[in-house]
Motif scaffolding. Sequence first.
Motif, PDB file in Angstrom:
ATOM      1  N   LEU A 127      40.122  25.226   0.633  1.00 31.71           N
ATOM      2  CA  LEU A 127      40.388  26.006   0.105  1.00 31.71           C
ATOM      3  C   LEU A 127      41.898  25.861  -0.141  1.00 31.71           C
ATOM      4  N   GLY A 128      42.771  25.096   0.046  1.00 32.47           N
ATOM      5  CA  GLY A 128      44.388  25.813   0.029  1.00 32.47           C
ATOM      6  C   GLY A 128      44.758  25.524   1.397  1.00 32.47           C
ATOM      7  N   SER A 129      44.026  25.112   2.319  1.00 35.02           N
ATOM      8  CA  SER A 129      44.186  25.355   4.439  1.00 35.02           C
ATOM      9  C   SER A 129      45.775  24.505   3.882  1.00 35.02           C
ATOM     10  N   GLY A 130      46.588  24.811   4.865  1.00 29.67           N
ATOM     11  CA  GLY A 130      47.542  23.455   4.949  1.00 29.67           C
ATOM     12  C   GLY A 130      46.891  21.623   5.804  1.00 29.67           C
ATOM     13  N   GLY A 131      48.405  21.441   5.789  1.00 33.11           N
ATOM     14  CA  GLY A 131      47.738  20.032   6.628  1.00 33.11           C
ATOM     15  C   GLY A 131      46.657  19.441   6.479  1.00 33.11           C
ATOM     16  N   GLY A 132      45.886  19.988   5.589  1.00 33.58           N
ATOM     17  CA  GLY A 132      44.602  19.226   4.916  1.00 33.58           C
ATOM     18  C   GLY A 132      43.320  19.994   6.209  1.00 33.58           C
ATOM     19  N   PHE A 133      43.471  21.164   7.064  1.00 29.56           N
ATOM     20  CA  PHE A 133      42.840  21.655   8.273  1.00 29.56           C
ATOM     21  C   PHE A 133      41.730  22.661   7.685  1.00 29.56           C
ATOM     22  N   PRO A 134      40.687  22.887   7.462  1.00 29.09           N
ATOM     23  CA  PRO A 134      39.910  21.858   8.200  1.00 29.09           C
ATOM     24  C   PRO A 134      38.973  20.896   7.323  1.00 29.09           C
ATOM     25  N   GLY A 135      39.743  20.020   5.814  1.00 29.29           N
ATOM     26  CA  GLY A 135      38.742  19.625   5.009  1.00 29.29           C
ATOM     27  C   GLY A 135      38.800  18.298   4.910  1.00 29.29           C
ATOM     28  N   VAL A 136      40.437  17.699   6.124  1.00 31.84           N
ATOM     29  CA  VAL A 136      40.373  16.014   5.806  1.00 31.84           C
ATOM     30  C   VAL A 136      39.730  16.387   6.979  1.00 31.84           C
ATOM     31  N   VAL A 137      39.156  16.544   8.339  1.00 28.83           N
ATOM     32  CA  VAL A 137      38.584  16.802   9.517  1.00 28.83           C
ATOM     33  C   VAL A 137      37.208  17.043   9.647  1.00 28.83           C
ATOM     34  N   LEU A 138      36.701  17.322   8.247  1.00 26.84           N
ATOM     35  CA  LEU A 138      35.864  17.649   7.836  1.00 26.84           C
ATOM     36  C   LEU A 138      34.804  16.529   7.380  1.00 26.84           C
ATOM     37  N   ALA A 139      36.060  15.872   6.721  1.00 26.68           N
ATOM     38  CA  ALA A 139      35.874  14.903   5.611  1.00 26.68           C
ATOM     39  C   ALA A 139      35.366  13.419   6.887  1.00 26.68           C
ATOM     40  N   CYS A 140      36.290  13.515   7.390  1.00 25.80           N
ATOM     41  CA  CYS A 140      36.309  12.115   8.663  1.00 25.80           C
ATOM     42  C   CYS A 140      34.964  12.813   9.045  1.00 25.80           C
ATOM     43  N   ALA A 141      34.770  13.957   9.797  1.00 27.69           N
ATOM     44  CA  ALA A 141      32.999  13.632  10.076  1.00 27.69           C
ATOM     45  C   ALA A 141      31.276  14.085   9.128  1.00 27.69           C
ATOM     46  N   VAL A 142      31.391  14.154   8.384  1.00 22.00           N
ATOM     47  CA  VAL A 142      30.712  14.192   6.931  1.00 22.00           C
ATOM     48  C   VAL A 142      30.825  12.396   6.051  1.00 22.00           C
ATOM     49  N   ALA A 143      31.956  11.169   6.715  1.00 23.68           N
ATOM     50  CA  ALA A 143      32.265  10.415   5.515  1.00 23.68           C
ATOM     51  C   ALA A 143      30.686   9.515   5.952  1.00 23.68           C
ATOM     52  N   GLY A 144      29.561   9.501   6.883  1.00 28.51           N
ATOM     53  CA  GLY A 144      29.027   8.335   6.940  1.00 28.51           C
ATOM     54  C   GLY A 144      27.482   8.959   6.349  1.00 28.51           C
ATOM     55  N   VAL A 145      27.789  11.083   5.861  1.00 28.75           N
ATOM     56  CA  VAL A 145      26.090  11.168   5.910  1.00 28.75           C
ATOM     57  C   VAL A 145      26.457  11.177   4.418  1.00 28.75           C
ATOM     58  N   PRO A 146      25.068  11.031   4.074  1.00 30.77           N
ATOM     59  CA  PRO A 146      24.393  10.319   3.095  1.00 30.77           C
ATOM     60  C   PRO A 146      24.687  11.933   1.868  1.00 30.77           C
ATOM     61  N   GLY A 147      25.272  12.129   0.626  1.00 35.26           N
ATOM     62  CA  GLY A 147      25.051  12.767   0.302  1.00 35.26           C
ATOM     63  C   GLY A 147      26.317  13.708   0.150  1.00 35.26           C
ATOM     64  N   ALA A 148      27.047  13.837   1.816  1.00 32.54           N
ATOM     65  CA  ALA A 148      27.155  14.793   1.742  1.00 32.54           C
ATOM     66  C   ALA A 148      29.589  14.966   1.649  1.00 32.54           C
ATOM     67  N   SER A 149      29.996  15.566   1.002  1.00 27.67           N
ATOM     68  CA  SER A 149      31.479  15.698   0.459  1.00 27.67           C
ATOM     69  C   SER A 149      32.276  17.296   0.301  1.00 27.67           C
ATOM     70  N   VAL A 150      33.530  16.970   0.743  1.00 27.18           N
ATOM     71  CA  VAL A 150      34.221  17.764   0.773  1.00 27.18           C
ATOM     72  C   VAL A 150      35.315  17.345  -0.626  1.00 27.18           C
ATOM     73  N   HIS A 151      35.263  19.322  -0.885  1.00 27.06           N
ATOM     74  CA  HIS A 151      36.634  19.839  -1.818  1.00 27.06           C
ATOM     75  C   HIS A 151      37.471  20.101  -1.331  1.00 27.06           C
TER      76      HIS A 151
END
Length: 151
Positions: A127-151
């Motif tokens: 929800l609006g953190s700066g620089g993409g943290f933690p969202g982009v990092v979490l997206a990188c971490a769960v990219a291979g997990v079936p059904g996972a999503s980061v918004h």
Amino acid sequence: MGILAAYLRREARKTAAKATDPRSPGRPGDAPQSSRSPAPPRISKAQANDRALDEIVAADKAAALELAPVSPEIEARLDRYIALLREWQAKTNLVAPSTLPQLWTRHIADSLQLIDLAPGAKRWADLGSGGGFPGVVLACAVAGVPGASVH
């Protein structure tokens, strides 16, 4: 164990080791030393992509991956994200310039500890953190997990 707790324990061990160092202040002729750790190198926006920073970031990456180990695939995604972050940092202030030397321990490892707090979670919202943290990092971490999503 949380990443922050592991980091604090490691820092406490370093401090204890310095206290038992025979070269520590208190001997005649020794200059008093500051109790604070040395300040991290100051990095300007223009230096965000500087090759001199590469060595510092590489050492920080090793420390962060010790705190929060990830697969080679996730590490490669995070490397790409850090490259993009450093590229855009020179144009826009995504993170504080003073934190660039600790990108991995301060931002990446800190974001990855959320996965330890909710290991079964597949849906994440940033929800609006700066620089993409933690969202982009979490997206990188769960990219291979079936059904996972980061918004």
